[in-house]
Design an enzyme around this catalytic site. Structure first.
Site, PDB file in Angstrom:
ATOM      1  N   HIS A 204     -11.841   5.053  -0.380  1.00 34.95           N
ATOM      2  CA  HIS A 204     -10.377   5.155   0.461  1.00 34.95           C
ATOM      3  C   HIS A 204      -9.387   5.803  -0.175  1.00 34.95           C
ATOM      4  O   HIS A 204      -9.216   5.590  -1.142  1.00 34.95           O
ATOM      5  CB  HIS A 204     -10.191   3.939   1.330  1.00 34.95           C
ATOM      6  CG  HIS A 204      -9.865   2.749   0.388  1.00 34.95           C
ATOM      7  ND1 HIS A 204     -10.760   2.030  -0.558  1.00 34.95           N
ATOM      8  CD2 HIS A 204      -8.592   2.361  -0.221  1.00 34.95           C
ATOM      9  CE1 HIS A 204     -10.230   1.103  -0.980  1.00 34.95           C
ATOM     10  NE2 HIS A 204      -8.923   1.383  -1.263  1.00 34.95           N
TER      11      HIS A 204
ATOM     12  N   HIS B 295      -5.114   6.216   0.251  1.00 34.54           N
ATOM     13  CA  HIS B 295      -4.022   5.597   0.736  1.00 34.54           C
ATOM     14  C   HIS B 295      -3.036   7.006   1.091  1.00 34.54           C
ATOM     15  O   HIS B 295      -2.991   7.685  -0.077  1.00 34.54           O
ATOM     16  CB  HIS B 295      -3.217   4.738  -0.346  1.00 34.54           C
ATOM     17  CG  HIS B 295      -3.815   3.548  -0.707  1.00 34.54           C
ATOM     18  ND1 HIS B 295      -3.470   2.302  -0.411  1.00 34.54           N
ATOM     19  CD2 HIS B 295      -4.947   3.146  -1.441  1.00 34.54           C
ATOM     20  CE1 HIS B 295      -4.429   1.258  -0.807  1.00 34.54           C
ATOM     21  NE2 HIS B 295      -5.265   2.166  -1.578  1.00 34.54           N
TER      22      HIS B 295
HETATM   23  P1  AMP Z   1      -7.323  -0.941  -3.008  1.00 36.31           P
HETATM   24  O1  AMP Z   1      -8.833  -1.117  -2.783  1.00 36.31           O
HETATM   25  O2  AMP Z   1      -6.733  -1.415  -4.224  1.00 36.31           O
HETATM   26  O3  AMP Z   1      -7.310   0.559  -2.562  1.00 36.31           O
HETATM   27  O4  AMP Z   1      -6.737  -1.667  -1.780  1.00 36.31           O
HETATM   28  C1  AMP Z   1      -7.402  -1.805  -0.510  1.00 36.31           C
HETATM   29  C2  AMP Z   1      -6.330  -1.884   0.384  1.00 36.31           C
HETATM   30  O5  AMP Z   1      -6.822  -2.366   1.715  1.00 36.31           O
HETATM   31  C3  AMP Z   1      -4.950  -2.765   0.306  1.00 36.31           C
HETATM   32  O6  AMP Z   1      -3.951  -1.995   0.509  1.00 36.31           O
HETATM   33  C4  AMP Z   1      -5.062  -3.802   1.482  1.00 36.31           C
HETATM   34  O7  AMP Z   1      -3.778  -4.065   2.102  1.00 36.31           O
HETATM   35  C5  AMP Z   1      -5.996  -2.947   2.392  1.00 36.31           C
HETATM   36  N1  AMP Z   1      -6.740  -3.839   3.392  1.00 36.31           N
HETATM   37  C6  AMP Z   1      -7.710  -4.736   2.830  1.00 36.31           C
HETATM   38  N2  AMP Z   1      -8.185  -5.113   4.038  1.00 36.31           N
HETATM   39  C7  AMP Z   1      -7.625  -4.497   4.938  1.00 36.31           C
HETATM   40  C8  AMP Z   1      -7.756  -4.522   6.541  1.00 36.31           C
HETATM   41  N3  AMP Z   1      -8.641  -5.470   7.249  1.00 36.31           N
HETATM   42  N4  AMP Z   1      -7.171  -3.688   7.375  1.00 36.31           N
HETATM   43  C9  AMP Z   1      -6.248  -2.794   6.816  1.00 36.31           C
HETATM   44  N5  AMP Z   1      -6.262  -2.851   5.579  1.00 36.31           N
HETATM   45  C10 AMP Z   1      -6.657  -3.532   4.754  1.00 36.31           C
END
Ligand code: AMP
Length: 113
Positions: A104, A106
Site C-alpha cells: 500500500h 500512503h
Molecule cells: P504501514 O503498514 O506502516 O504502512 O501502516 C498501515 C496503515 O494502515 C496505518 O497507517 C494504519 O492506520 C492503517 N490501517 C490499519 N488498519 C486499517 C483499516 N482497517 N482501515 C484503514 N486503515 C487501516
C-alpha cells in the site's frame, strides 16, 4: 520476502469482509481513508492483487498492473482535490515500519496531525 497472508486486513477489505471508507476504485486499485490519519488527507491506495510490499509489487506484478496502480494513485489525488500538493510514501518491511503486509501507499496532504 514473507509469504502473502490472505487474512491481512487489507485483503479482508478487498473481499468486502471488513469495512472501509472508500474514496476511489478502479480495476487496478482501491483507495480508502486511513483509520489513524496523520494529516488532513490520509488515504491508502492498494493494488487488487496479492503483493506483500513495494518490492514484491515492483518485481512480480505485470507492467500494466504496475502502471495502472500508479496512475490510480494520481487519480486519487485528483479526486481528493489535492493534486497541487501531496506526498506519497510506502513503508517496506518491519524495519521500514510496515505493519500491514499487503502493498500500500500512503497519500497525504495538508499539515501533519
Ligand atoms: P504501514 O503498514 O506502516 O504502512 O501502516 C498501515 C496503515 O494502515 C496505518 O497507517 C494504519 O492506520 C492503517 N490501517 C490499519 N488498519 C486499517 C483499516 N482497517 N482501515 C484503514 N486503515 C487501516
Amino acid at each position: 520476502m514473507p509469504l502473502y497472508d490472505r487474512n491481512n486486513i487489507f485483503a479482508r477489505i478487498l473481499r468486502g469482509e471488513a469495512p472501509c471508507t472508500k474514496v476511489y476504485e478502479d480495476e487496478f486499485a482501491l483507495a480508502f481513508n486511513d483509520i489513524r490519519p496523520k494529516a488532513r488527507v490520509h488515504v491508502l491506495a492498494i493494488p487488487k492483487g496479492e503483493y506483500v510490499s513495494l518490492i514484491d509489487f515492483s518485481q512480480s506484478a505485470p507492467p500494466e498492473t504496475v502502471a495502472g496502480f500508479w496512475r490510480a494513485v494520481t487519480k486519487v489525488a485528483e479526486q481528493l482535490g489535492v493534486a497541487d500538493g501531496y506526498r506519497v510514501s510506502s513503508n517496506v518491511g518491519p524495519g521500514g515500519g510496515q505493519v500491514v503486509f499487503h502493498f500500500h501507499v500512503h497519500i497525504l496532504s495538508g499539515p501533519r496531525t
